[in-house]
Design a protein around this motif. Structure first.
Motif, PDB file in Angstrom:
ATOM      1  N   ILE A  62      65.450  39.424  45.131  1.00 17.73           N
ATOM      2  CA  ILE A  62      64.773  38.058  46.686  1.00 17.73           C
ATOM      3  C   ILE A  62      66.153  36.774  46.285  1.00 17.73           C
ATOM      4  CG2 ILE A  62      63.687  36.773  47.298  1.00 17.73           C
ATOM      5  CD1 ILE A  62      61.327  38.957  47.499  1.00 17.73           C
ATOM      6  N   ALA A 117      54.841  34.751  49.109  1.00 14.92           N
ATOM      7  CA  ALA A 117      54.292  35.342  50.066  1.00 14.92           C
ATOM      8  C   ALA A 117      52.846  35.405  50.710  1.00 14.92           C
ATOM      9  CB  ALA A 117      54.476  36.763  49.468  1.00 14.92           C
ATOM     10  N   GLU A 121      46.011  28.719  53.987  1.00 15.65           N
ATOM     11  CA  GLU A 121      46.102  27.366  54.000  1.00 15.65           C
ATOM     12  C   GLU A 121      46.381  26.713  52.482  1.00 15.65           C
ATOM     13  OE1 GLU A 121      44.973  29.420  55.368  1.00 15.65           O
ATOM     14  OE2 GLU A 121      44.910  28.872  57.999  1.00 15.65           O
ATOM     15  N   LYS A 136      57.141  34.120  53.043  1.00 14.54           N
ATOM     16  CA  LYS A 136      58.467  35.668  53.359  1.00 14.54           C
ATOM     17  C   LYS A 136      57.685  36.218  54.305  1.00 14.54           C
ATOM     18  CE  LYS A 136      58.742  35.533  48.196  1.00 14.54           C
ATOM     19  NZ  LYS A 136      58.798  36.011  46.744  1.00 14.54           N
ATOM     20  N   PRO A 137      58.061  37.159  54.032  1.00 14.11           N
ATOM     21  CA  PRO A 137      59.740  37.521  54.635  1.00 14.11           C
ATOM     22  C   PRO A 137      60.130  36.230  56.038  1.00 14.11           C
ATOM     23  CG  PRO A 137      58.478  38.997  56.243  1.00 14.11           C
ATOM     24  CD  PRO A 137      57.163  38.484  55.282  1.00 14.11           C
ATOM     25  N   PHE A 138      61.116  36.075  54.899  1.00 10.00           N
ATOM     26  CA  PHE A 138      62.372  35.608  55.987  1.00 10.00           C
ATOM     27  C   PHE A 138      63.764  35.751  55.916  1.00 10.00           C
ATOM     28  CE2 PHE A 138      62.433  34.025  51.644  1.00 10.00           C
ATOM     29  CZ  PHE A 138      63.641  34.360  51.157  1.00 10.00           C
ATOM     30  N   SER A 176      44.092  41.153  50.560  1.00  6.73           N
ATOM     31  CA  SER A 176      44.852  40.403  50.445  1.00  6.73           C
ATOM     32  C   SER A 176      45.990  40.704  49.543  1.00  6.73           C
ATOM     33  CB  SER A 176      44.678  39.134  49.666  1.00  6.73           C
ATOM     34  OG  SER A 176      43.247  38.796  50.612  1.00  6.73           O
ATOM     35  N   HIS A 213      50.030  40.808  50.448  1.00  8.80           N
ATOM     36  CA  HIS A 213      51.084  40.490  49.594  1.00  8.80           C
ATOM     37  C   HIS A 213      52.229  40.782  49.007  1.00  8.80           C
ATOM     38  CE1 HIS A 213      51.912  37.200  45.979  1.00  8.80           C
ATOM     39  NE2 HIS A 213      51.264  36.832  46.791  1.00  8.80           N
ATOM     40  N   GLU A 214      51.723  42.078  48.576  1.00  7.76           N
ATOM     41  CA  GLU A 214      52.688  42.935  47.344  1.00  7.76           C
ATOM     42  C   GLU A 214      53.365  43.177  48.124  1.00  7.76           C
ATOM     43  OE1 GLU A 214      52.893  42.685  44.658  1.00  7.76           O
ATOM     44  OE2 GLU A 214      51.463  41.582  43.899  1.00  7.76           O
ATOM     45  N   ARG A 248      54.665  42.298  51.150  1.00 11.08           N
ATOM     46  CA  ARG A 248      55.932  40.951  51.282  1.00 11.08           C
ATOM     47  C   ARG A 248      57.275  40.623  50.009  1.00 11.08           C
ATOM     48  NH1 ARG A 248      51.990  35.967  53.752  1.00 11.08           N
ATOM     49  NH2 ARG A 248      51.778  37.124  56.262  1.00 11.08           N
ATOM     50  N   THR A 249      56.696  41.341  49.362  1.00 12.40           N
ATOM     51  CA  THR A 249      58.374  40.962  48.490  1.00 12.40           C
ATOM     52  C   THR A 249      59.211  41.932  48.927  1.00 12.40           C
ATOM     53  OG1 THR A 249      56.754  39.975  46.788  1.00 12.40           O
ATOM     54  CG2 THR A 249      58.391  40.811  45.942  1.00 12.40           C
ATOM     55  N   MET A 309      59.406  43.804  51.634  1.00 19.18           N
ATOM     56  CA  MET A 309      59.702  43.337  52.862  1.00 19.18           C
ATOM     57  C   MET A 309      60.596  42.721  53.406  1.00 19.18           C
ATOM     58  SD  MET A 309      56.033  44.279  55.028  1.00 19.18           S
ATOM     59  CE  MET A 309      56.444  42.067  56.076  1.00 19.18           C
ATOM     60  N   THR A 310      61.330  41.353  51.915  1.00 16.52           N
ATOM     61  CA  THR A 310      61.694  40.127  52.012  1.00 16.52           C
ATOM     62  C   THR A 310      62.965  40.600  51.638  1.00 16.52           C
ATOM     63  OG1 THR A 310      59.651  38.885  51.155  1.00 16.52           O
ATOM     64  CG2 THR A 310      62.240  37.738  51.205  1.00 16.52           C
ATOM     65  N   SER A 354      55.482  43.830  59.148  1.00 17.64           N
ATOM     66  CA  SER A 354      55.394  42.204  58.858  1.00 17.64           C
ATOM     67  C   SER A 354      54.199  41.314  60.198  1.00 17.64           C
ATOM     68  CB  SER A 354      56.366  40.668  58.876  1.00 17.64           C
ATOM     69  OG  SER A 354      56.326  40.029  58.766  1.00 17.64           O
ATOM     70  N   LEU A 389      45.960  40.189  57.479  1.00 16.31           N
ATOM     71  CA  LEU A 389      45.479  39.405  56.056  1.00 16.31           C
ATOM     72  C   LEU A 389      44.339  38.175  56.721  1.00 16.31           C
ATOM     73  CD1 LEU A 389      48.719  37.932  54.323  1.00 16.31           C
ATOM     74  CD2 LEU A 389      46.572  38.695  52.893  1.00 16.31           C
ATOM     75  N   ARG A 395      40.895  37.962  56.164  1.00 16.77           N
ATOM     76  CA  ARG A 395      40.643  36.221  56.152  1.00 16.77           C
ATOM     77  C   ARG A 395      39.867  35.761  56.936  1.00 16.77           C
ATOM     78  NH1 ARG A 395      46.119  33.298  56.891  1.00 16.77           N
ATOM     79  NH2 ARG A 395      46.789  34.673  55.139  1.00 16.77           N
ATOM     80  N   ARG A 419      37.239  32.175  55.659  1.00 15.93           N
ATOM     81  CA  ARG A 419      38.210  31.278  55.168  1.00 15.93           C
ATOM     82  C   ARG A 419      39.338  30.811  55.825  1.00 15.93           C
ATOM     83  NH1 ARG A 419      40.474  34.818  50.170  1.00 15.93           N
ATOM     84  NH2 ARG A 419      38.161  35.741  49.207  1.00 15.93           N
ATOM     85  N   ARG A 449      40.480  27.845  57.948  1.00 15.22           N
ATOM     86  CA  ARG A 449      39.904  26.760  57.699  1.00 15.22           C
ATOM     87  C   ARG A 449      41.062  26.281  59.127  1.00 15.22           C
ATOM     88  NH1 ARG A 449      40.778  23.104  53.214  1.00 15.22           N
ATOM     89  NH2 ARG A 449      43.130  23.322  53.476  1.00 15.22           N
ATOM     90  N   ARG A 504      46.934  28.334  65.710  1.00 17.21           N
ATOM     91  CA  ARG A 504      45.723  28.991  65.481  1.00 17.21           C
ATOM     92  C   ARG A 504      45.860  29.128  67.866  1.00 17.21           C
ATOM     93  NH1 ARG A 504      45.678  32.492  61.890  1.00 17.21           N
ATOM     94  NH2 ARG A 504      45.362  31.692  60.159  1.00 17.21           N
TER      95      ARG A 504
END
Lengths: 126, 569
Positions: free
Chosen positions: A13, A83, A87, A104-106, B343, B347-348, B350-351, B353-354, B390, B397, B401, B406, B408, B455
């Motif tokens: 990245i 990632a 909030e 991410k991803p962007f 979660s 999250h894992e 996304r890396t 995928m980026t 994505s 996620l 949430r 979670r 807000r 939202r």
């Protein structure tokens, strides 16, 4: 030409961002963890820092807070990259003094556009 | 109570008998005999035994050779031979049916006329008819009715081998004795009634005890806590699980106010419960309008769910409240672990995928030189799939949430119509490319609502992307914004494939996708609608569907004008 520090521990990245920014014509510096980022910021006085949140040795939040704590670096805008998109985490980043939060991803062109927007909106340095 | 009445009645009758005996002015020895007979009638409630013993005493006192007592069976109308002296065969228990009835034989005559008969010579009397069941050689007879004030219950017959044996004195004595026999019969009948009543009550009581035992067993066997109050709000039933969950130990609870149940909870949580109780009690007391009310309270690390349900009796009158308690601490922990896992996984993902998305974009932009058409086509496929991945990760996620509570909301005043406009603008090109018409119909004076801008965009994106995905080319999509009494109503209507009635509620379940050719061709996570519904509900609104299969669908949601603060984090 603006100087940008990219702090990201994930090599793939980091190289992606570095390549994109270089391709867009920026001068790019690299840091591989939070401590390295603080060190390079002090040494090079970049115009903008792109900071990953999750990094070894010192997290992006901690590094950001540290940079914002030092008079010689406190005005440099820090953009958090993460990632995580919750909030509460975004709020933590903004509390640490981050200027923006990019999820991410962007897409590289989006990233460059954001960098240009931020640099353009800043009061011009001397 | 009945047995008390019976004793009273017996005492009364004893007094009457004494007085009666004194009035009759019998010779001393006969008075003594009569007392013996009277005593006999009170010795037992076994009617056959009483009748037999009494008849023996009377026969003996009058020196009769034989005697019989016949009682009327009111159901059949026949006289039954219940007691006998000097009969060839002993009578069975409960007596033996004769062929005599009203008007038949001497006994039948007495029964019919309710008066005694003195027969000096039975063979010369037309009323006489021998009983083939008990033949004898008697010459004279004395027959008299056993009559209560209301009816004739039976007949007593006395016989002698001598002609002309019986006289008026015999009759007077027999009549005095007969009155006591009648009393004995009536007492026995009354005793029988009392005993039957007692048996019935006993059976009811046993059944009631059995049902109670079943209820107690069920209540103690189930893991949920159960408490029941009466209509005055006093505790009627509490099981052990409720005591355990609410940490009440061995405190006396029966008849205490319901609030006693919650005494061990922290004060703030007690208030939550009292509020719920007040709402259940204030509820319109009609069964049709019942909605079970459930609240969650925290006690240190323990999480307790309490569900309240008013009870109504068979006349639909409020009869109290049933409360079911469940310790959901463990359930919550499991849900938490699952959500944490989702979660982390998301999250894992996304890396990497980026990287995939970023490098693909770079090549597509021509950063590494010219890309030919075929390369471009394949890279676009890679890009589209990363975007899809994505979207899925984002939805997962959000789902985690929402489940963990979670989310807000960042509430601010929102002009719904302008947000609808923005979302439609951003999708206009995609929708046009698919050969669909897009229109907005908005009431002019829709007030602002309190909502989370991002939202709301997410909700509209979900509904609109469903609308264009599942509407064949040539169709149309209309988004309307209307003002209702207390809410802003947004409706997304399409002329798409529609949703069959059996799928209409299921599409709000996670990962549910309708099996339809057009659906299968589209990408989609099956998470969008459940997320949209949850987000609308977090705003205090409702999201629902009106659809006709093959004609189209309308997804409606409301945003209350007065924002209710429904979900503190």
């Amino acid at each position: 030409m603006a100087k940008i520090l990219v702090a990201e521990d994930e090599k793939d990245i980091r190289e992606l961002i570095v390549f994109s920014l270089t391709f867009a014509g920026f001068e790019v510096l690299m840091a591989v963890d939070g401590e390295d980022a603080v060190q390079k910021t002090l040494e090079n006085q970049p115009d903008l820092i792109m900071m990953d949140v999750r990094m070894p040795r010192m997290t992006g939040y901690e590094a950001c807070a540290k940079i914002k704590d030092m008079p010689e670096t406190k005005d440099i805008p820090v953009v958090m990259l993460s990632a995580k998109g919750q909030e509460a985490e975004i709020q933590t980043g903004l509390n640490a003094g981050a200027y923006e939060y990019i999820l991410k991803p962007f897409a590289p062109d989006e990233l460059i556009q954001r960098v240009r927007d931020i640099l353009g909106s800043l009061p011009q340095a001397e | 109570m009945r047995s008390h009445n019976l004793e009273h009645r017996i005492r009364e009758l004893q007094t009457q008998v004494k007085e009666h005996g004194e009035r009759v002015l019998l010779p001393d020895d006969q008075v003594h005999l009569l007392y013996q007979i009277i005593q006999e009638t009170y010795k037992s409630f076994d009617l056959d035994a009483v009748l037999n013993r009494t008849l023996i005493r009377i026969s003996h006192a009058l020196q009769a050779d034989r005697g019989s007592i016949l009682l009327l069976d009111p159901d059949s109308g026949y006289l039954e031979h219940r007691a006998a002296v000097a009969r060839a065969q002993t009578l069975p228990k409960g007596g033996k049916r004769t062929h005599f009835r009203r008007g038949v034989g001497l006994a039948g005559w007495v029964l019919e006329h309710n008066e005694p008969a003195l027969l000096p010579s039975i063979d010369d009397d037309p009323r006489w008819e021998p009983d083939p069941g008990s033949p004898h050689d008697s010459q004279s007879a004395l027959a008299l009715p056993l009559a209560s004030e209301r009816e004739v219950l039976g007949v007593m017959l006395l016989f002698h081998d001598e002609r002309g044996y019986f006289h008026q004195e015999h009759l007077a004595f027999a009549e005095a004795a007969a009155k006591h026999i009648v009393t004995a019969i009536e007492n026995t009948e009354m005793f029988r009634l009392v005993r039957e009543q007692a048996d019935r009550l006993g059976a009811m009581l046993r059944r009631q005890r059995q049902i109670n035992a079943q209820h107690v067993a069920i209540l103690s066997a189930i893991a949920d806590g159960v408490a029941v109050s009466d209509e005055d709000g006093q505790i009627a039933v509490v099981n052990d699980a409720a005591r355990r969950i609410l940490r009440l130990g061995a405190v006396e609870l029966d008849g205490q106010p319901l609030s006693t149940l919650f005494a061990a909870l922290p004060e703030a949580e007690q208030e939550v419960v009292s509020e719920a109780l007040a709402r259940v009690r204030a509820h319109p007391r009609r069964r049709e309008q019942l909605i079970p009310l459930s609240v969650t309270v925290h006690h240190d690390d323990q999480i307790i769910q309490a569900a309240f349900m008013p009870m109504f009796d068979e006349r639909r009158i409020y009869a109290g409240i049933v409360i079911v308690f469940r310790d959901i601490t463990r359930d919550r922990e499991i849900a938490q672990a699952k959500n944490d896992f989702v979660s982390v996984v998301a999250h894992e993902l996304r890396t990497p995928m980026t990287s995939i998305k970023g490098y693909t974009d770079l090549i597509l932009q021509g950063a590494l030189g010219e890309v030919n058409d075929e390369q471009r086509h394949f890279l676009k496929i890679v890009k589209a799939n990363v975007d899809r991945l994505s979207e899925l990760v984002g939805d997962l996620l959000d789902t985690a949430r929402i489940e963990a509570g979670r989310i807000r909301l960042e509430i601010e005043p929102i002009q719904v119509t302008s947000i609808v406009g923005e979302v439609c603008d951003s999708l206009a090109e995609t929708i046009r490319e698919r050969g669909l018409e897009l229109a907005i119909e908005a009431d002019p004076d829709v007030p602002t609502v309190q909502a989370d801008r991002n939202r709301l965009i997410q909700i509209l994106m979900n509904l609109l992307s469903n609308a264009y995905r599942y509407t064949p080319s040539g169709g149309s999509i209309t988004v309307s914004v209307r003002l209702t009494d207390d809410a802003v109503l947004v409706a997304v209507t399409d002329t798409g494939i529609g949703i069959a009635p059996e799928d209409q509620e299921r599409i709000f379940e996670r990962f549910h996708r309708v099996d339809h050719e057009l659906v299968n061709r589209q990408t989609g996570t099956g998470l969008g609608l459940p997320i949209a519904r949850s987000l609308v509900e977090l705003h205090g609104g409702r999201l629902w569907l009106e659809s006709e299969f093959g004609v189209g669908s309308t997804f409606c949601f409301t945003l209350p004008i007065q924002h209710v603060d429904v979900h503190p984090v």
